[in-house]
Design a protein around this motif. Structure first.
Motif, mmCIF file in Angstrom:
data_model
loop_
_atom_site.group_PDB
_atom_site.id
_atom_site.type_symbol
_atom_site.label_atom_id
_atom_site.label_comp_id
_atom_site.label_asym_id
_atom_site.label_seq_id
_atom_site.Cartn_x
_atom_site.Cartn_y
_atom_site.Cartn_z
ATOM 1 N N PRO A 234 0.795 -1.239 0.000
ATOM 2 C CA PRO A 234 0.000 0.000 0.000
ATOM 3 C C PRO A 234 0.822 1.280 0.000
ATOM 4 O O PRO A 234 0.495 2.245 -0.706
ATOM 5 C CB PRO A 234 -0.832 -0.122 1.273
ATOM 6 N N ARG A 235 1.886 1.336 0.805
ATOM 7 C CA ARG A 235 2.682 2.565 0.866
ATOM 8 C C ARG A 235 3.267 2.892 -0.502
ATOM 9 O O ARG A 235 3.299 4.047 -0.930
ATOM 10 C CB ARG A 235 3.788 2.407 1.912
ATOM 11 N N LEU A 236 3.733 1.865 -1.216
ATOM 12 C CA LEU A 236 4.300 2.070 -2.542
ATOM 13 C C LEU A 236 3.217 2.473 -3.539
ATOM 14 O O LEU A 236 3.451 3.314 -4.423
ATOM 15 C CB LEU A 236 5.017 0.806 -3.021
ATOM 16 N N ARG A 237 2.028 1.899 -3.395
ATOM 17 C CA ARG A 237 0.932 2.249 -4.305
ATOM 18 C C ARG A 237 0.509 3.703 -4.113
ATOM 19 O O ARG A 237 0.124 4.383 -5.081
ATOM 20 C CB ARG A 237 -0.252 1.315 -4.092
ATOM 21 N N ARG A 238 0.577 4.192 -2.879
ATOM 22 C CA ARG A 238 0.204 5.595 -2.661
ATOM 23 C C ARG A 238 1.209 6.533 -3.325
ATOM 24 O O ARG A 238 0.830 7.584 -3.859
ATOM 25 C CB ARG A 238 0.081 5.878 -1.160
ATOM 26 N N MET A 239 2.486 6.169 -3.292
ATOM 27 C CA MET A 239 3.477 6.970 -4.007
ATOM 28 C C MET A 239 3.223 6.939 -5.505
ATOM 29 O O MET A 239 3.285 7.967 -6.201
ATOM 30 C CB MET A 239 4.886 6.469 -3.699
ATOM 31 N N GLN A 240 2.934 5.753 -6.032
ATOM 32 C CA GLN A 240 2.621 5.648 -7.460
ATOM 33 C C GLN A 240 1.388 6.471 -7.806
ATOM 34 O O GLN A 240 1.335 7.137 -8.850
ATOM 35 C CB GLN A 240 2.406 4.178 -7.830
#
Length: 566
Positions: A234-240
């Protein structure tokens, strides 16, 4: 066989609404555009699973998938086999455009007459020789001519395939699209064209502008878009998603729709690239030894010129005994398809269990040769291949062959190339039809393998850094497209690294960060020494504020790690 309404994505995977709709579409062809990391390959695998398991693709009909690269073709076939098993997957033909064209030529060459006629044992080589040889670039045009001029051929193809997948469709050239139209336009076949309009990378090869619009009109295809990356935490998806807000605002989600604290994002800042190399090498070794991350699940990505940017990192990894595979096609032989074929075979022949190399060999030698459209010939090819492998293993076991002996090594490499066939080997890369380049790569691969194996010890361990199955991957962002890793380091997030067209660089950076499933680290240096072989080079460096800024709101507190910013 299951009812359509009871089908759900295999392996319990979750698809975004548009991807689920695309997987289950029955009545229309599809024009599916997607951003990097949006799961295009997975959607195709799930769609094939749906069509086969529900009987929409009714036996004996088959599904044809056409890709632009051998590895992409093999990856899709392998992924489907995991989803629905080898039985149903045997009705799925996955080929490159040139491999598909060659299937047509091999089976229906008698349609060609006059100066274009070919003998049964014709070859693919660097020059066109009457009846005896065609070039790599002749394949698609000759296939188009065969299909357009013969109703029998058209009917044979159309009666074989009820569904067609076209991967990376944004790279389709005019001649390749002519082949697709000749085979399937105006028929009941349902086509699914998938690609990324932001990532058209082959304009130099004549890729069509507006190919999706042209195709949608010609095949009455339903347009859909995919945006979300479901492989990342999730944290990476929010950056994306923060980047999507800039690149394509209507496609962005609210962060509330991407809940969870999973994932790790870190910015590592250094005074110089010596500190960067040593710190990263220590971190990589720690991930492997302490976090139990497989080395092949770690990738270091660079915007461009990774052979220059990673010189110090390669030395630091080597000093720590960390196996790595440098994917730079100029510096590293292991990027050559022929090298991968030979090393995969050596790993399998050594007698140890090697599922990944074994699967790749099967995909190429058995499923990727284009031997015909029936299962019987596929079975014969599999049996022949299994007998060959078993025979080589037996000869090694009894000491008849010593892998550490150069002459023995050359013998089994030549036997491998004989059973695979020259046409299949040449088809691995367009470069192999030119001059003696292929032979040079074969000799270089054999020599390198001999150097690794002659030291004694375990053959699989000796070949690990060559095969890439147990080695850290170092590559350009461009080359990482379509791949995924547990841990990704994007090295050099600096203005002097991402210096060209802002939209193109932004898209490239998005490709890089979306390769990471769990851990993403960005590095920045204040100075980089001029590496060996560099031309224009700026020693002083400045942070790329925009790109680092996408990560800043989502950093995982990480103050205990040297060089890392919380």
């Amino acid at each position: 066989m299951i009812l359509v309404e009871r089908w759900s994505p295999a392996d319990g995977l979750s698809l975004e609404p548009n991807a689920l709709a695309a997987a289950k579409e029955i009545d229309r062809s599809l024009a599916l555009t997607a951003g990097p990391g949006a799961g295009k390959t997975e959607m195709l695998a799930q769609r094939a699973d749906f069509l086969l398991r529900t009987g929409i693709c009714r036996y004996p009909k088959r599904i044809l998938a056409i890709s632009f690269k051998v590895d992409a073709s093999q990856n899709l076939k392998a992924r489907l086999r995991k989803r629905c098993g080898p039985g149903l997957a045997s009705r799925f033909d996955s080929h490159t455009f040139h491999a598909f064209a060659k299937r047509i030529i091999d089976r229906f060459r008698v349609v060609l007459t006059g100066q274009k006629a070919l003998d049964p044992d014709y070859a693919v080589g660097p020059h066109r020789v009457s009846r005896r040889s065609i070039t790599f670039n002749d394949m698609v045009p000759l296939a188009v001519e065969i299909v357009e001029s013969s109703l029998i051929v058209r009917n044979a193809i159309r009666q074989t395939y009820s569904h067609v997948f076209l991967d990376e469709f944004q790279d389709c050239t005019d001649e390749q699209y002519k082949l697709i139209k000749a085979c399937f336009q105006g028929t009941s076949a349902r086509l699914t064209a998938v690609g990324d309009t932001k990532q058209r990378i082959m304009g130099w090869a004549g890729a069509l502008e507006g190919i999706f619009e042209t195709y949608a009109e010609d095949f009455d295809a339903l347009p859909l878009n995919l945006y979300q990356n479901f492989r990342s935490e999730p944290r990476l998806r929010r950056m994306q998603n923060a980047m999507v807000r800039v690149m394509d605002p209507p496609a962005a989600l609210d962060d509330d729709d991407l809940p969870g604290d999973g994932g790790e994002i870190v910015v590592r800042r250094f005074d110089n690239d010596d500190d960067e190399a040593n710190d990263l090498a220590d971190a990589v070794r720690g991930w492997i030894e302490s976090d139990d991350v497989d080395s092949s699940e770690i990738a270091v990505l660079v915007s461009k010129q990774q052979n220059l940017y990673c010189q110090k990192l390669r030395a630091a990894l080597d000093a720590r005994g960390v196996p790595f595979r440098d994917e730079d096609e100029v510096q590293n032989l292991a990027s050559e398809p022929i090298a991968n074929l030979i090393v995969d075979f050596l790993l399998v022949a050594a007698g140890q269990r090697q599922p990944a190399p074994y699967r790749r060999l099967l995909d190429l030698v058995v499923f990727g040769l284009g031997l015909g459209l029936d299962a019987e010939r596929e079975y014969q090819a599999r049996s022949r291949w299994d007998r060959f492998v078993a025979g080589v293993r037996q000869r090694i076991a009894v000491g008849e062959i010593d892998l550490a002996d150069l002459d023995d090594l050359q013998t089994i490499v030549n036997e491998l190339l004989d059973i695979v066939g020259r046409d299949a080997v040449v088809g691995l890369s367009p470069a192999y039809v030119q001059g003696d380049f292929l032979q040079q790569q074969i000799e270089a691969t054999t020599s390198r393998a001999h150097a690794l194996l002659s030291g004694g010890g375990d053959a699989a361990a000796a070949l690990a850094s060559f095969s890439g199955d147990r080695a850290v991957r170092i590559m350009s962002i461009h080359k990482s497209k379509g791949l995924e890793f547990d841990t990704v380091v994007v090295l050099g997030v600096e203005n002097q690294t991402f210096w060209s067209d802002p939209d193109a660089e932004r898209s490239g950076f998005f490709v890089g960060i979306s390769r990471a499933k769990r851990r993403l680290h960005l590095t920045v240096c204040k100075s980089r020494d001029r590496p060996d072989g560099a031309g224009l080079w700026q020693i002083g460096r400045t942070e790329h504020d925009e790109f680092v800024g996408y990560a800043t709101p989502y950093l995982w507190p990480f103050s205990a790690v040297p060089g890392a910013d919380a």
